[in-house]
Enzyme design. Structure first.
Site, PDB file in Angstrom:
ATOM      1  CB  SER A   1      -6.560  -1.968  -6.674  1.00 61.61           C
ATOM      2  OG  SER A   1      -6.944  -3.263  -6.279  1.00 61.61           O
TER       3      SER A   1
ATOM      4  CG  ASP B   1      -3.264  -8.093 -11.054  1.00 64.49           C
ATOM      5  OD1 ASP B   1      -3.308  -8.707  -9.977  1.00 64.49           O
ATOM      6  OD2 ASP B   1      -3.724  -6.942 -11.203  1.00 64.49           O
TER       7      ASP B   1
ATOM      8  CG  HIS C   1      -3.032  -6.073  -7.699  1.00 60.06           C
ATOM      9  ND1 HIS C   1      -4.048  -5.864  -8.592  1.00 60.06           N
ATOM     10  CD2 HIS C   1      -3.400  -5.441  -6.555  1.00 60.06           C
ATOM     11  CE1 HIS C   1      -5.017  -5.163  -8.016  1.00 60.06           C
ATOM     12  NE2 HIS C   1      -4.636  -4.886  -6.775  1.00 60.06           N
TER      13      HIS C   1
END
Length: 357
Positions: A166, A292, A321
């Site tokens: 991320s 996502d 995600h």
């Protein structure tokens, strides 16, 4: 099957031979296949392997400190010599630390292969004090550069690579775009990175996404700095920062100001890895799901990736995600974990073949 995007035939053949998971069909868990559901459930469903860390605090040039959590893997049978034991640097997400389940799983996978891991905790979020009124952001790579230099100086003979998740992946990509080939890292793995911050925040501000993710993450950011309020009040109107209800508002009042950007748009442009992808100078494998909401599929820089022989994208149609749940009861290994394990093993054991196959 995932879509494998890479302009370099040698890199593709390397992945097919030594990281075959990227060409295999990914079967998402049938009862939570939708991206948002995968994203929400993964932290609660997946197990949390036990990891014993050794903590190290290192000083930075500006007087601050960074907390590193080491998993030395002292019992490694494959690499008993600590000086040459392969090392993986792990970068968690926005408010993540070494305690995140996805980090623990990466360490567990590395342990079985005999590798050493070190987790880079961003300033002020792993229990350590802020010594200066500065935290972190996706665009500023100074702390990451210091950590990479420090780890490499401790083990200069050890093969060395990094994996970012991320925001950790965004930071790592921005570092690689800045340094090109001038890095001790052999390769990098990137998971669920937000490629274009403008598109990411716009997606997260849609009503349902704001309710499920944006507001919660904003409160996590506020919580991470509230412990250091006395230090930060020297430079910021903390009452105003604490009133933010979106990540964009938080970044406007706090992050962009802290790092000297004239506007929030200037910060978001600098933080977007899609702008630096052409300059990446070492092999990088990037896994994203097109559903996502943190990194919308239309914002993934497919055409730019095709212009750099060092870059390979693996795109799944489902996974959310940092989700990538698979199997009927997905509490152990995810598709992301398998990609991580096979790629780091491929790099450490066959890395010299990446551009020669």
């Amino acid at each position: 099957k995932p879509q494998l995007v890479a302009s370099n035939d040698h890199f593709c053949r390397f992945l097919e031979a030594y990281c075959p998971v990227v060409t295999e069909t990914y079967y998402p868990t049938i009862w939570c296949w939708e991206g948002r559901v995968q994203t929400l459930l993964r932290p609660f469903i997946t197990s949390r392997p036990q990891v014993q860390y050794r903590n190290e605090l290192i000083k930075t040039a500006d007087g601050g400190q960074i907390s590193l959590d080491w998993f030395d893997n002292s019992g490694s049978l494959y690499y008993p010599d600590t000086s040459t034991r392969p090392t993986v640097l792990l970068l968690p997400g926005l408010t993540g630390t070494s305690k995140e389940s996805y980090i623990l799983h990466m360490i567990h996978q590395s342990e079985t292969l005999g590798y050493r891991c070190v987790v880079f905790n961003n300033r002020g979020i792993a229990g350590e004090d802020l010594l200066t009124p500065r935290t972190y952001c996706a665009a500023n790579t100074e702390d990451l550069e210091a950590v990479i230099h420090h780890v490499h100086s401790l083990h200069p003979l050890a093969p060395f690579m990094a994996a970012g998740v991320s925001m950790g992946g965004m930071l790592l990509l921005n570092y690689l775009g800045k340094t090109g080939r001038d890095t001790p890292l052999m390769a990098a793995a990137i998971f669920s990175a937000g490629w274009n911050v403008f598109e990411s925040v716009e997606s997260l501000e849609k009503p349902l996404n704001w309710l499920l993710f944006n507001y919660y993450l904003t409160t996590c950011l506020q919580s991470s700095i509230s412990r250091h309020r006395e230090m930060l009040e020297e430079l910021f109107d903390m009452d105003l920062v604490m009133k933010a209800r979106t990540i964009r508002e938080f970044d406007k009042q706090f992050t962009s100001v802290m790092f000297g950007y004239r506007t929030i748009d200037d910060y978001y442009e600098d933080a977007s890895p899609c702008r630096k992808l052409k300059s990446v100078g070492i092999p990088v494998l990037c896994l994203n799901s097109v559903d996502d909401v943190f990194s919308p599929g239309h914002a993934i820089p497919v055409e730019t990736a095709k212009q750099n022989a060092n870059v390979a994208l693996v795109l799944t149609s489902c996974g959310g995600h940092i989700g990538f749940l698979e199997g009927i009861w997905p509490w152990k290994c995810t598709y992301m974990d398998r990609v991580f394990k096979q790629f780091v093993q491929a790099v450490f054991e066959h890395g010299n073949k990446i551009f020669s196959m």
